[in-house]
Design an enzyme around this catalytic site. Structure first.
Site, short mmCIF file in Angstrom:
data_model
loop_
_atom_site.label_atom_id
_atom_site.label_comp_id
_atom_site.label_asym_id
_atom_site.label_seq_id
_atom_site.Cartn_x
_atom_site.Cartn_y
_atom_site.Cartn_z
CB CYS A 2 -5.60 85.83 60.12
SG CYS A 2 -6.78 85.58 58.78
NE ARG A 27 -2.31 90.50 62.40
CZ ARG A 27 -1.45 91.16 61.66
NH1 ARG A 27 -0.93 92.28 62.11
NH2 ARG A 27 -1.08 90.72 60.48
CD1 TRP A 74 -11.41 90.86 58.54
CD2 TRP A 74 -10.60 90.19 56.57
NE1 TRP A 74 -11.95 91.67 57.56
CE2 TRP A 74 -11.48 91.27 56.34
CE3 TRP A 74 -9.99 89.58 55.48
CZ2 TRP A 74 -11.73 91.77 55.07
CZ3 TRP A 74 -10.24 90.08 54.21
CH2 TRP A 74 -11.11 91.16 54.01
CG ASN A 100 -2.12 86.90 58.16
OD1 ASN A 100 -3.07 87.12 57.43
ND2 ASN A 100 -1.36 87.86 58.65
N GLY A 101 -2.89 84.97 55.31
CA GLY A 101 -2.55 85.21 53.91
C GLY A 101 -3.51 84.50 52.97
CD GLU A 489 -8.90 109.65 57.84
OE1 GLU A 489 -8.79 108.98 58.88
OE2 GLU A 489 -8.78 109.14 56.70
CE LYS A 493 -10.13 107.23 60.94
NZ LYS A 493 -10.00 106.66 59.61
CD GLU A 496 -12.08 103.43 58.47
OE1 GLU A 496 -11.16 102.77 57.96
OE2 GLU A 496 -11.87 104.35 59.28
CG HIS A 512 -19.63 120.29 39.28
ND1 HIS A 512 -19.75 120.68 37.96
CD2 HIS A 512 -18.98 121.31 39.91
CE1 HIS A 512 -19.18 121.86 37.79
NE2 HIS A 512 -18.70 122.26 38.96
CE LYS A 611 -4.51 100.14 63.08
NZ LYS A 611 -5.22 101.44 63.12
#
Length: 616
Positions: A2, A27, A74, A100-101, A489, A493, A496, A512, A611
């Site tokens: 947050c 955030r 968040w 935040n937490g 990666e 992307k 996301e 496989h 983030k």
């Protein structure tokens, strides 16, 4: 997870806090809120949604005052809605908090507070915490700072908090454990700023204090900041740091999205990363943190790399770099798994922890575990003064500059740059890389930024390919050797920011399992550069083609073999095999970006993501 913003001083607090929240919205953006105090008392506005909704809610409302706290959330405890939005107020209405937490023992605390007559309007752990602080303050008849300190000794979890008492609007209490918090200090202590990072207040002050874990700060108008240890109440001398951040770095600068800006910043970001470290004409890689601990690296039994997400993919690239160039065994671990599986760590081991923010909770926990077992811990992060920078034995900053887009781009390539410099230096010192080859590597490294610029020039072609596949439901990414992590990666992307299901695989593993998915509607992105296992990858492409898969190939400039087979070819300049991840990842970033934009997705703030993952 947050974002916290606060102001106490002589200016109008509301615009400072609202602008700060907009800068911190990467955030968290499930909900937002702001609380102010003035001669009429407390004014509280909060809502589900983004900061824009909060601004609309506060239009034509009472927003004057010189003390304010704001929050962009968040969600952890409690779904995103108006009631669960921060700030939260104690039962009496006197104490206010942003947090935040996660408070892990909130349920136990809540049950106890319910027996003492407290009531709760939300489902959050934060409302429990502010009522606990009020209970401690009332029971002990103490000042707010002392009440916060005592309450936090009963808390299990992680937090960055800012608290004030409506009846004493000249003071804010700030504390942290596991979540970052910065305090900006105005001239002669006539104003203070509080934020999850320094970006909300950089135009007002360059002086900031970053709290360490288990520290509490009392900020009061006209007085110097006071910092105390939460566990024993001992006073700590504040360390004031001069901020190097500037306003231009955190603005979009004419780009439609931060992500696109940060993709295009990569040439300069990589130069900033190796500036002063890579002295190619002298044949030197100069890294003080490595030079001062060179025996630990050269004598390492193994290197263990711990990271999460994109940083984990950078770690996978590093596995190839260190083993190929320096012949040092490497293990790459998800920090979230490493910390819980009783790993084998010995005193001769080197642990490299990678994190863009320097605040990733699982990576921090992995660092503490590694240190407890006697390992030498080297940190790689982007944020100066972050928790990982302080917790590790030593390390290196990437100097990428602020990365606002949630999907990491320049963080990835600058992390790889640091890791490449380290592997080259160690390989040369161990005699695994001859001096002539070492010099050739260094000269080629200086060309990487210009080669990235060359790759960026074909963005319009990548945009055309994106238009063809923007409605795909699934996508497969394949690579071998150094480019297998790049495939992972690239898939990440796409997932996301466009919400298309995508998977990255070693190209040889396609047979496989994943080959069963391939048909005429399945786009397959293949990294098929000429260095490395080129012939093998070409064979994999032919296997895909024979099953009617749609092939998007990343190839070395001038390639003709793959062009005859693939549906689409994206060329990148030729480079050393070890450096191909720095170039091959650029088209994949652009492809994901353009697809997401065409699908109408929020590129910089993808759903459900934040983030910096500062909680488990």
């Amino acid at each position: 997870m947050c974002g916290i913003v606060g102001y106490l001083g002589f200016r109008k607090a509301y615009p400072i806090v609202i602008n700060g929240l907009q800068r911190l919205e990467y955030r968290g953006y499930d909900s937002a809120g702001v609380v102010l105090t003035n001669e009429k008392g407390m004014q509280l506005y909060k809502t589900k949604g983004k900061v824009a909704q909060l601004k609309k809610l506060a239009e034509n409302k009472d927003i004057h005052g010189n003390l304010a706290l704001g929050h962009t959330r968040w969600a952890t405890h409690g779904i995103p809605n108006n009631e669960n939005s921060h700030p939260h107020v104690s039962s009496s209405g006197n104490l206010v908090i942003v947090h935040n937490g996660i408070i892990e023992n909130y349920n136990t605390l809540k049950k106890e507070l319910l027996t003492r007559g407290y009531t709760f309007k939300s489902e959050t752990d934060t409302e429990v915490l502010i009522n606990l602080i009020e209970e401690v303050k009332t029971t002990n008849n103490c000042k707010l700072g002392k009440a916060v300190q005592l309450a936090l000794t009963n808390v299990v979890g992680a937090y960055a908090i800012a608290v004030f008492d409506v009846t004493k609007p000249d003071e804010i209490i700030v504390a942290r454990l596991g979540s970052p918090i910065a305090i900006g200090i105005g001239e002669k202590s006539q104003e203070f700023f509080v934020a999850s990072d320094a970006s909300p207040f950089i135009e007002y002050t360059k002086d900031a204090v970053y709290l360490d874990d288990e520290e509490l700060a009392v900020i009061k108008l006209g007085r110097a900041i006071k910092i105390y240890k939460i566990q024993d109440d001992s006073e700590v001398e504040p360390t004031i740091q001069e901020l190097k951040l500037n306003l231009e770095q955190i603005e979009k600068g004419g780009y439609n999205h931060f992500m696109l800006k940060e993709i295009y910043e990569q040439p300069n970001a990589i130069i900033d990363t190796y500036r002063g470290r890579l002295l190619a004409n002298n044949g030197i890689i100069k890294m003080g943190s490595v030079d001062n601990n060179i025996a630990k690296f050269l004598n390492a039994n193994k290197i263990i790399i711990v990271a999460c997400g994109t940083s984990w993919h950078a770690g996978l690239v590093a596995e190839y770099l260190f083993e190929d160039l320096a012949r040092i065994p490497v293990e790459v671990e998800y920090a979230s798994e490493f910390r819980y599986r009783n790993p084998v760590i010995n005193k001769g081991d080197v642990v490299i922890a990678i994190s863009q923010s320097g605040e990733t909770a699982d990576t921090l926990a992995a660092i503490k575990l590694a240190k407890s077992k006697g390992a030498f811990v080297f940190g790689i992060c982007n944020v100066v003064g972050s928790s990982i920078a302080r917790e590790t034995d030593t390390g290196a900053y990437t100097h990428a500059g602020p990365e606002i887009g949630v999907a990491s781009t320049k963080a990835f390539t600058t992390q790889i740059t640091v890791l490449t410099l380290m592997a080259l230096k160690l390989g040369n010192l161990k005699g695994e890389i001859s001096n002539s080859k070492f010099h050739a590597y260094l000269q080629e490294m200086t060309l990487i930024p210009s080669k990235i610029k060359e790759t960026l020039k074909i963005s319009s072609k990548i945009e055309e390919i994106a238009a063809i596949y923007k409605d795909a439901s699934n996508c497969l990414y394949l690579g071998r050797g150094y480019n297998f992590p790049v495939a992972l990666e690239g898939a990440l992307k796409l997932k996301e920011i466009s919400y298309i299901h995508a998977e990255g695989y070693p190209a040889a593993e396609m047979k496989h399992g994943p080959i069963a998915l391939i048909d005429e509607s399945m786009p397959v992105v293949v990294i098929a550069t000429k260095k490395g296992h080129y012939d093998k990858v070409v064979s994999n492409i032919q296997e895909i083609k024979s099953r009617n898969g749609k092939i998007i190939a990343i190839v070395t400039k001038g390639d003709t073999n793959v062009r005859e087979i693939a549906d689409h070819v994206i060329e990148i300049p030729e480079t050393e095999e070890a450096f191909t991840p720095l170039l091959a990842t650029i088209p994949l970033q652009l492809l994901s970006y353009y697809i997401a934009v065409m699908r109408g997705c929020n590129v910089d703030q993808p759903r459900n993501l934040a983030k910096s993952v500062t909680v488990e």
